[in-house]
Enzyme design. Structure first.
Site, mmCIF file in Angstrom:
data_model
loop_
_atom_site.group_PDB
_atom_site.id
_atom_site.type_symbol
_atom_site.label_atom_id
_atom_site.label_comp_id
_atom_site.label_asym_id
_atom_site.label_seq_id
_atom_site.Cartn_x
_atom_site.Cartn_y
_atom_site.Cartn_z
ATOM 1 N N SER A 145 19.607 -14.747 -46.489
ATOM 2 C CA SER A 145 20.918 -14.207 -46.124
ATOM 3 C C SER A 145 21.645 -13.800 -47.395
ATOM 4 C CB SER A 145 21.743 -15.280 -45.400
ATOM 5 O OG SER A 145 23.085 -14.851 -45.264
ATOM 6 N N TYR A 159 24.920 -23.711 -45.308
ATOM 7 C CA TYR A 159 24.062 -22.613 -44.834
ATOM 8 C C TYR A 159 23.624 -21.752 -46.015
ATOM 9 C CZ TYR A 159 22.925 -18.130 -42.545
ATOM 10 O OH TYR A 159 22.330 -16.953 -42.147
HETATM 11 P P1 NAP Z 1 20.980 -15.663 -33.278
HETATM 12 O O1 NAP Z 1 21.384 -14.387 -32.618
HETATM 13 O O2 NAP Z 1 21.918 -16.846 -33.236
HETATM 14 O O3 NAP Z 1 19.566 -16.106 -32.649
HETATM 15 C C1 NAP Z 1 18.988 -17.283 -33.121
HETATM 16 C C2 NAP Z 1 17.580 -17.407 -32.581
HETATM 17 O O4 NAP Z 1 16.988 -18.575 -33.183
HETATM 18 C C3 NAP Z 1 17.522 -17.627 -31.076
HETATM 19 O O5 NAP Z 1 16.351 -17.005 -30.588
HETATM 20 C C4 NAP Z 1 17.442 -19.140 -30.948
HETATM 21 O O6 NAP Z 1 16.777 -19.578 -29.781
HETATM 22 C C5 NAP Z 1 16.586 -19.466 -32.170
HETATM 23 N N1 NAP Z 1 16.719 -20.833 -32.676
HETATM 24 C C6 NAP Z 1 17.844 -21.462 -33.094
HETATM 25 N N2 NAP Z 1 17.554 -22.717 -33.504
HETATM 26 C C7 NAP Z 1 16.220 -22.871 -33.339
HETATM 27 C C8 NAP Z 1 15.320 -23.931 -33.566
HETATM 28 N N3 NAP Z 1 15.738 -25.115 -34.048
HETATM 29 N N4 NAP Z 1 14.009 -23.742 -33.292
HETATM 30 C C9 NAP Z 1 13.560 -22.568 -32.783
HETATM 31 N N5 NAP Z 1 14.369 -21.514 -32.541
HETATM 32 C C10 NAP Z 1 15.674 -21.677 -32.812
HETATM 33 O O7 NAP Z 1 20.627 -15.441 -34.822
HETATM 34 P P2 NAP Z 1 20.433 -14.082 -35.666
HETATM 35 O O8 NAP Z 1 21.751 -13.604 -36.073
HETATM 36 O O9 NAP Z 1 19.479 -13.185 -34.990
HETATM 37 O O10 NAP Z 1 19.764 -14.685 -36.991
HETATM 38 C C11 NAP Z 1 18.354 -14.697 -37.196
HETATM 39 C C12 NAP Z 1 18.104 -15.114 -38.638
HETATM 40 O O11 NAP Z 1 18.746 -14.180 -39.517
HETATM 41 C C13 NAP Z 1 18.637 -16.496 -39.001
HETATM 42 O O12 NAP Z 1 17.733 -17.134 -39.865
HETATM 43 C C14 NAP Z 1 19.939 -16.179 -39.708
HETATM 44 O O13 NAP Z 1 20.321 -17.200 -40.598
HETATM 45 C C15 NAP Z 1 19.583 -14.893 -40.415
HETATM 46 N N6 NAP Z 1 20.747 -14.071 -40.775
HETATM 47 C C16 NAP Z 1 21.551 -13.542 -39.800
HETATM 48 C C17 NAP Z 1 22.662 -12.786 -40.193
HETATM 49 C C18 NAP Z 1 23.613 -12.167 -39.198
HETATM 50 O O14 NAP Z 1 24.673 -11.658 -39.600
HETATM 51 N N7 NAP Z 1 23.306 -12.175 -37.910
HETATM 52 C C19 NAP Z 1 22.928 -12.576 -41.547
HETATM 53 C C20 NAP Z 1 22.082 -13.129 -42.503
HETATM 54 C C21 NAP Z 1 20.978 -13.879 -42.098
HETATM 55 P P3 NAP Z 1 17.538 -19.751 -28.347
HETATM 56 O O15 NAP Z 1 17.676 -18.346 -27.781
HETATM 57 O O16 NAP Z 1 16.622 -20.607 -27.545
HETATM 58 O O17 NAP Z 1 18.857 -20.381 -28.639
#
Ligand code: NAP
Length: 254
Positions: A145, A159
């Site tokens: 991130s 985080y």
């Molecule tokens: P999101 O929309 O909150 O989706 C999270 C996903 O991870 C969901 O499929 C959830 O499953 C799953 N998950 C959560 N905890 C888990 C666990 N303990 N074991 C297995 N699966 C788990 O997140 P996102 O924004 O797409 O983020 C994806 C990645 O990108 C993360 O690593 C995040 O830190 C990184 N990231 C995101 C952003 C942003 O702005 N969105 C920015 C920088 C980095 P369920 O559907 O079952 O809940």
């Protein structure tokens, strides 16, 4: 039967960036393992969508912070064909807090899901991909991130530090397995329009940040997914240990 490109495990593949990766990967011919932890409906709906459009996809529940779940996830993937890659995407944030307010329960979950989970999944992937273990090679992409460089003061330093660990993990593991046919990379997304912000108690975060971002807009999950698919592909065959900013210009200094 596996798709032409083999099996790709996407942790947290049910929603957000992970779901966008699953869509592009299924279209490219991977057999996609859509991992999720709680939202079975989202995972099942996505799998149905991918299969309906001619892709190969399977949902597997598993909490990446638990070794038994990770072993089960990889055992299920093994049944589908040879592993080609892993996207270590599952990640969590928490409510805004200062470090002097963080409970040990919060810190443990933050580091367990974001760091331990990524290590466990990568360990299992390397056991299958590395030529040292009889594998044919492959690629791992970790989700870092922009927070790793910004530090996320007064919001979630825990985080940000977990994602800093992912950067170091990416560099170290990439060198460890570089001669064994396995490439290991990361992407550092900026502000991406997914449900993660609401899960951290900030449902309006994207709209509030928009005007401060260099491009004056957030990124989409698909824009991050495209970078991940490129890193996984043979087009990126001489890239390993690389950490690619997909942040619209946010936090691009080393
Ligand atoms: P999101 O929309 O909150 O989706 C999270 C996903 O991870 C969901 O499929 C959830 O499953 C799953 N998950 C959560 N905890 C888990 C666990 N303990 N074991 C297995 N699966 C788990 O997140 P996102 O924004 O797409 O983020 C994806 C990645 O990108 C993360 O690593 C995040 O830190 C990184 N990231 C995101 C952003 C942003 O702005 N969105 C920015 C920088 C980095 P369920 O559907 O079952 O809940």
């Amino acid at each position: 039967m596996a798709g032409d490109k083999g099996v790709l495990i996407v942790t947290g593949g049910s929603r957000g960036i992970g779901a966008a990766v699953c869509r592009l990967a299924a279209r490219e011919g991977y057999t996609v393992v859509v991992n999720y932890v709680a939202n079975q409906a989202a995972a099942d709906t996505l799998v149905a969508e991918l299969v309906a459009s001619g892709g190969k996809a399977h949902a597997v529940r598993g909490d990446v912070q638990h070794e038994a779940d990770v072993l089960h996830l990889f055992a299920e993937a093994d049944r589908l064909g040879p592993l080609a890659g892993l996207v270590n995407n599952a990640g969590v944030v928490d409510r805004p807090a200062r470090v002097d307010e963080m409970s040990v329960e919060r810190l443990s979950r933050m580091f367990a899901v974001n760091i331990l989970g990524s290590f466990l999944c990568a360990r299992e992937a390397v056991k299958r991909l590395s030529t040292r273990h009889g594998g044919k090679g492959g690629a791992i992409v970790n989700l870092s991130s922009a927070a790793a460089k910004l530090g996320a003061a007064a919001q979630y330093v825990d985080y940000a530090a977990a994602k800093g660990a992912i950067d170091t993990f990416t560099v170290g593991l990439s060198r460890e397995v570089a001669s064994e046919g396995v490439r290991v990379m990361a992407v550092r997304p900026g502000i991406i329009d997914t449900e993660i912000h609401a899960s951290g108690g900030l449902p309006n975060r994207v709209a509030e940040m928009r005007g401060q971002l260099p491009m004056k807009r957030e990124g989409s999950a698909e824009e991050v997914a495209k970078a991940i698919l490129w890193l996984l592909s043979d087009e990126a065959s001489y890239s390993t240990g690389a950490i690619l900013d997909v942040s619209g210009g946010r936090a691009t200094l080393p």
